[in-house]
Design a protein around this motif. Structure first.
Motif, PDB file in Angstrom:
ATOM      1  N   ILE A 154     -28.031   1.688  24.277  1.00 59.50           N
ATOM      2  CA  ILE A 154     -26.984   2.596  24.530  1.00 59.50           C
ATOM      3  C   ILE A 154     -26.654   3.259  23.365  1.00 59.50           C
ATOM      4  O   ILE A 154     -26.395   2.583  22.078  1.00 59.50           O
ATOM      5  CB  ILE A 154     -25.708   1.699  25.005  1.00 59.50           C
ATOM      6  CG1 ILE A 154     -26.167   0.959  26.477  1.00 59.50           C
ATOM      7  CG2 ILE A 154     -24.553   2.683  25.128  1.00 59.50           C
ATOM      8  CD1 ILE A 154     -24.803   0.182  26.702  1.00 59.50           C
ATOM      9  N   LEU A 155     -26.554   4.555  23.185  1.00 56.94           N
ATOM     10  CA  LEU A 155     -26.266   5.312  22.179  1.00 56.94           C
ATOM     11  C   LEU A 155     -24.996   6.345  22.280  1.00 56.94           C
ATOM     12  O   LEU A 155     -25.053   7.218  23.083  1.00 56.94           O
ATOM     13  CB  LEU A 155     -27.574   6.354  21.940  1.00 56.94           C
ATOM     14  CG  LEU A 155     -27.449   7.113  20.346  1.00 56.94           C
ATOM     15  CD1 LEU A 155     -27.300   5.943  19.179  1.00 56.94           C
ATOM     16  CD2 LEU A 155     -28.842   7.599  20.392  1.00 56.94           C
ATOM     17  N   ARG A 156     -23.932   5.871  21.457  1.00 62.47           N
ATOM     18  CA  ARG A 156     -22.721   6.529  21.575  1.00 62.47           C
ATOM     19  C   ARG A 156     -22.740   7.768  20.469  1.00 62.47           C
ATOM     20  O   ARG A 156     -23.068   7.590  19.629  1.00 62.47           O
ATOM     21  CB  ARG A 156     -21.597   5.563  21.471  1.00 62.47           C
ATOM     22  CG  ARG A 156     -21.282   4.477  22.455  1.00 62.47           C
ATOM     23  CD  ARG A 156     -20.138   3.607  22.019  1.00 62.47           C
ATOM     24  NE  ARG A 156     -19.939   2.443  22.930  1.00 62.47           N
ATOM     25  CZ  ARG A 156     -19.588   1.232  22.620  1.00 62.47           C
ATOM     26  NH1 ARG A 156     -19.334   0.934  21.204  1.00 62.47           N
ATOM     27  NH2 ARG A 156     -19.342   0.285  23.529  1.00 62.47           N
ATOM     28  N   SER A 157     -22.353   8.931  21.440  1.00 63.08           N
ATOM     29  CA  SER A 157     -22.551  10.133  20.242  1.00 63.08           C
ATOM     30  C   SER A 157     -21.183  10.648  19.745  1.00 63.08           C
ATOM     31  O   SER A 157     -19.886  10.130  20.521  1.00 63.08           O
ATOM     32  CB  SER A 157     -23.009  11.238  20.916  1.00 63.08           C
ATOM     33  OG  SER A 157     -22.042  11.714  22.281  1.00 63.08           O
ATOM     34  N   GLY A 158     -21.291  11.246  18.749  1.00 66.07           N
ATOM     35  CA  GLY A 158     -19.910  11.811  18.222  1.00 66.07           C
ATOM     36  C   GLY A 158     -19.621  12.893  19.240  1.00 66.07           C
ATOM     37  O   GLY A 158     -20.089  13.202  20.205  1.00 66.07           O
ATOM     38  N   TRP A 159     -18.633  13.962  18.523  1.00 67.33           N
ATOM     39  CA  TRP A 159     -18.130  15.029  19.519  1.00 67.33           C
ATOM     40  C   TRP A 159     -19.279  16.038  19.327  1.00 67.33           C
ATOM     41  O   TRP A 159     -19.419  16.538  18.249  1.00 67.33           O
ATOM     42  CB  TRP A 159     -16.702  15.562  19.002  1.00 67.33           C
ATOM     43  CG  TRP A 159     -16.290  16.713  19.565  1.00 67.33           C
ATOM     44  CD1 TRP A 159     -15.479  16.807  20.656  1.00 67.33           C
ATOM     45  CD2 TRP A 159     -16.328  18.056  19.233  1.00 67.33           C
ATOM     46  NE1 TRP A 159     -14.966  17.917  20.926  1.00 67.33           N
ATOM     47  CE2 TRP A 159     -15.617  18.774  20.328  1.00 67.33           C
ATOM     48  CE3 TRP A 159     -16.876  18.647  18.221  1.00 67.33           C
ATOM     49  CZ2 TRP A 159     -15.584  20.161  20.389  1.00 67.33           C
ATOM     50  CZ3 TRP A 159     -16.946  20.175  18.015  1.00 67.33           C
ATOM     51  CH2 TRP A 159     -16.270  20.933  19.090  1.00 67.33           C
ATOM     52  N   LEU A 160     -19.704  16.535  20.599  1.00 61.22           N
ATOM     53  CA  LEU A 160     -20.844  17.292  20.414  1.00 61.22           C
ATOM     54  C   LEU A 160     -20.559  18.893  20.680  1.00 61.22           C
ATOM     55  O   LEU A 160     -19.756  19.102  21.399  1.00 61.22           O
ATOM     56  CB  LEU A 160     -21.792  17.013  21.725  1.00 61.22           C
ATOM     57  CG  LEU A 160     -22.447  15.397  21.664  1.00 61.22           C
ATOM     58  CD1 LEU A 160     -22.994  15.127  23.254  1.00 61.22           C
ATOM     59  CD2 LEU A 160     -23.422  15.378  20.647  1.00 61.22           C
ATOM     60  N   PHE A 161     -21.372  19.529  19.831  1.00 58.11           N
ATOM     61  CA  PHE A 161     -21.403  20.945  19.960  1.00 58.11           C
ATOM     62  C   PHE A 161     -23.005  21.542  19.888  1.00 58.11           C
ATOM     63  O   PHE A 161     -23.438  20.742  19.263  1.00 58.11           O
ATOM     64  CB  PHE A 161     -20.423  21.675  18.939  1.00 58.11           C
ATOM     65  CG  PHE A 161     -21.086  21.742  17.574  1.00 58.11           C
ATOM     66  CD1 PHE A 161     -21.728  22.674  17.207  1.00 58.11           C
ATOM     67  CD2 PHE A 161     -20.942  20.570  16.666  1.00 58.11           C
ATOM     68  CE1 PHE A 161     -22.158  22.697  15.772  1.00 58.11           C
ATOM     69  CE2 PHE A 161     -21.442  20.480  15.472  1.00 58.11           C
ATOM     70  CZ  PHE A 161     -22.113  21.560  14.854  1.00 58.11           C
ATOM     71  N   GLY A 162     -22.945  22.548  20.091  1.00 58.16           N
ATOM     72  CA  GLY A 162     -24.341  23.253  20.079  1.00 58.16           C
ATOM     73  C   GLY A 162     -24.703  24.456  20.730  1.00 58.16           C
ATOM     74  O   GLY A 162     -24.068  25.113  21.357  1.00 58.16           O
ATOM     75  N   THR A 163     -26.138  24.940  20.593  1.00 59.38           N
ATOM     76  CA  THR A 163     -26.114  26.080  21.503  1.00 59.38           C
ATOM     77  C   THR A 163     -25.937  26.201  22.908  1.00 59.38           C
ATOM     78  O   THR A 163     -25.488  27.331  23.497  1.00 59.38           O
ATOM     79  CB  THR A 163     -27.957  26.443  21.524  1.00 59.38           C
ATOM     80  OG1 THR A 163     -28.136  26.307  19.845  1.00 59.38           O
ATOM     81  CG2 THR A 163     -28.195  27.516  22.122  1.00 59.38           C
ATOM     82  N   TRP A 164     -25.868  24.883  23.468  1.00 60.91           N
ATOM     83  CA  TRP A 164     -25.615  24.779  24.867  1.00 60.91           C
ATOM     84  C   TRP A 164     -24.183  24.220  25.110  1.00 60.91           C
ATOM     85  O   TRP A 164     -23.921  24.115  26.280  1.00 60.91           O
ATOM     86  CB  TRP A 164     -26.657  24.119  25.760  1.00 60.91           C
ATOM     87  CG  TRP A 164     -28.167  24.280  25.426  1.00 60.91           C
ATOM     88  CD1 TRP A 164     -28.821  23.978  24.597  1.00 60.91           C
ATOM     89  CD2 TRP A 164     -28.687  25.685  25.782  1.00 60.91           C
ATOM     90  NE1 TRP A 164     -30.065  24.466  24.422  1.00 60.91           N
ATOM     91  CE2 TRP A 164     -29.953  25.715  25.375  1.00 60.91           C
ATOM     92  CE3 TRP A 164     -28.144  26.727  26.937  1.00 60.91           C
ATOM     93  CZ2 TRP A 164     -31.049  26.642  25.748  1.00 60.91           C
ATOM     94  CZ3 TRP A 164     -29.347  27.673  26.951  1.00 60.91           C
ATOM     95  CH2 TRP A 164     -30.537  27.530  26.742  1.00 60.91           C
TER      96      TRP A 164
END
Length: 322
Positions: free
Chosen positions: A159-169
């Motif tokens: 299980i991989l919890r991510s930080g606050w995501l932003f990007g091209t999409w």
């Protein structure tokens, strides 16, 4: 070199949620590296269609399954919408992972699952680590935690919890800050919260790095956190976003000295602190956190370059980032 080529031939990834922002970046990386994968359309993954999903996975014969589906993957405003659409949120975040993990167990293949920081309540002052107690407040966080609990029923899981995501999409909130600054003479409404900005392509690269170790039969099962190198208050991140935008937007450039960030208090289901510690993933996989600053600058630039817009054109208020 020969070993790398053999590994690429043996690795076969089955992707669920490949149309999510992180999923799009991951498929791009896989194509560039010529790693085999199958990413069926989202319509194939209704939880009630377990038999059909199982057939898709079994027929492809992957070495592992990666689940990237998420109720708010494309739009952060869906965090509040989850409160009104609890059934849909649980279907995506809870029921589908439960089906996928049952299939993975029956086929004896590892499962990688992308989760998030909303399984916590946001009351901690420092970054959350993997051993901190979960305590979700809203439907989104509760459904995410239930999904994690299902995945843990398969011992070969990550299980991989991510930080606050932003990007091209995934740049909806970035566009909102720019739009609000233009419309409100430099006044921007932000939440009083702290998060860990994380570029979606870095998140995708992290997923692949973990998958590579899993494919080498490393005993790395469990829960991990990954986020960008530097956490930020939303107001600070929004201000930096607008300063990058000023390089392309005459109106924003004129407003730089008048920027004012109006902070509104946090209301559930939003949480005050969603920052994460990425120490465990470094200690286990050697995966280092990456800076998000250059990537933020690039993402902001795409809002203007894609439309042929630039501050130098001096459109005097006609520039649009809608």
């Amino acid at each position: 070199m020969l070993l790398i080529q053999v590994w690429k031939l043996l690795m076969r990834l089955f992707l669920v949620g490949a149309r999510s922002p992180t999923g799009k970046d991951l498929t791009e990386i896989l194509r560039k590296r010529k790693i085999r994968f199958l990413a069926p359309p989202e319509k194939n993954f209704e939880p009630e269609n377990r038999t059909a999903i199982a057939k898709l996975v079994k027929d492809y014969g992957p070495t592992q399954l990666i689940n990237l589906t998420d109720f708010i993957s494309g739009n952060h405003s869906a965090l509040r919408r989850a409160e009104r659409s609890a059934n849909d949120c649980h279907r995506i975040n809870t029921e589908l992972p439960a089906v996928l993990v049952d299939i993975s167990k029956s086929l004896d293949i590892p499962m990688l699952h992308l989760s998030n920081a909303y399984v916590f309540d946001g009351s901690k002052r420092r970054g959350y680590n993997e051993h901190d107690e979960t305590n979700p407040h809203g439907v989104y966080g509760q459904s995410s935690l239930a999904g994690e609990q299902s995945v843990r029923q398969h011992y070969r899981h990550v299980i991989l919890r991510s930080g606050w995501l932003f990007g091209t999409w995934k740049k909806g909130l970035i566009k909102t800050w720019i739009r609000n600054a233009r419309r409100n003479n430099g006044r921007v409404l932000v939440n009083t919260r702290r998060f860990s900005p994380t570029y979606t392509k870095d998140m995708a690269a992290t997923l692949l790095a973990v998958a590579q170790q899993v494919d080498c039969e490393a005993n790395v099962w469990g829960t991990y956190h990954y986020c960008g190198l530097e956490s930020r208050e939303e107001a600070d991140f929004a201000e930096l976003t607008l300063r990058f935008a000023a390089n392309h937007d005459e109106r924003i450039y004129q407003l730089l000295d008048r920027l004012k960030f109006i902070q509104q208090g946090i209301r559930s289901p939003e949480i005050r602190n969603s920052t994460l510690s990425s120490k465990k993933i470094f200690d286990t996989f050697g995966i280092k956190q990456k800076s998000w600053r250059t990537h933020l600058q690039e993402v902001v630039k795409t809002l203007y370059v894609d439309r042929g817009l630039s501050r130098r054109k001096k459109l005097k208020g006609q520039t649009s980032v809608a």
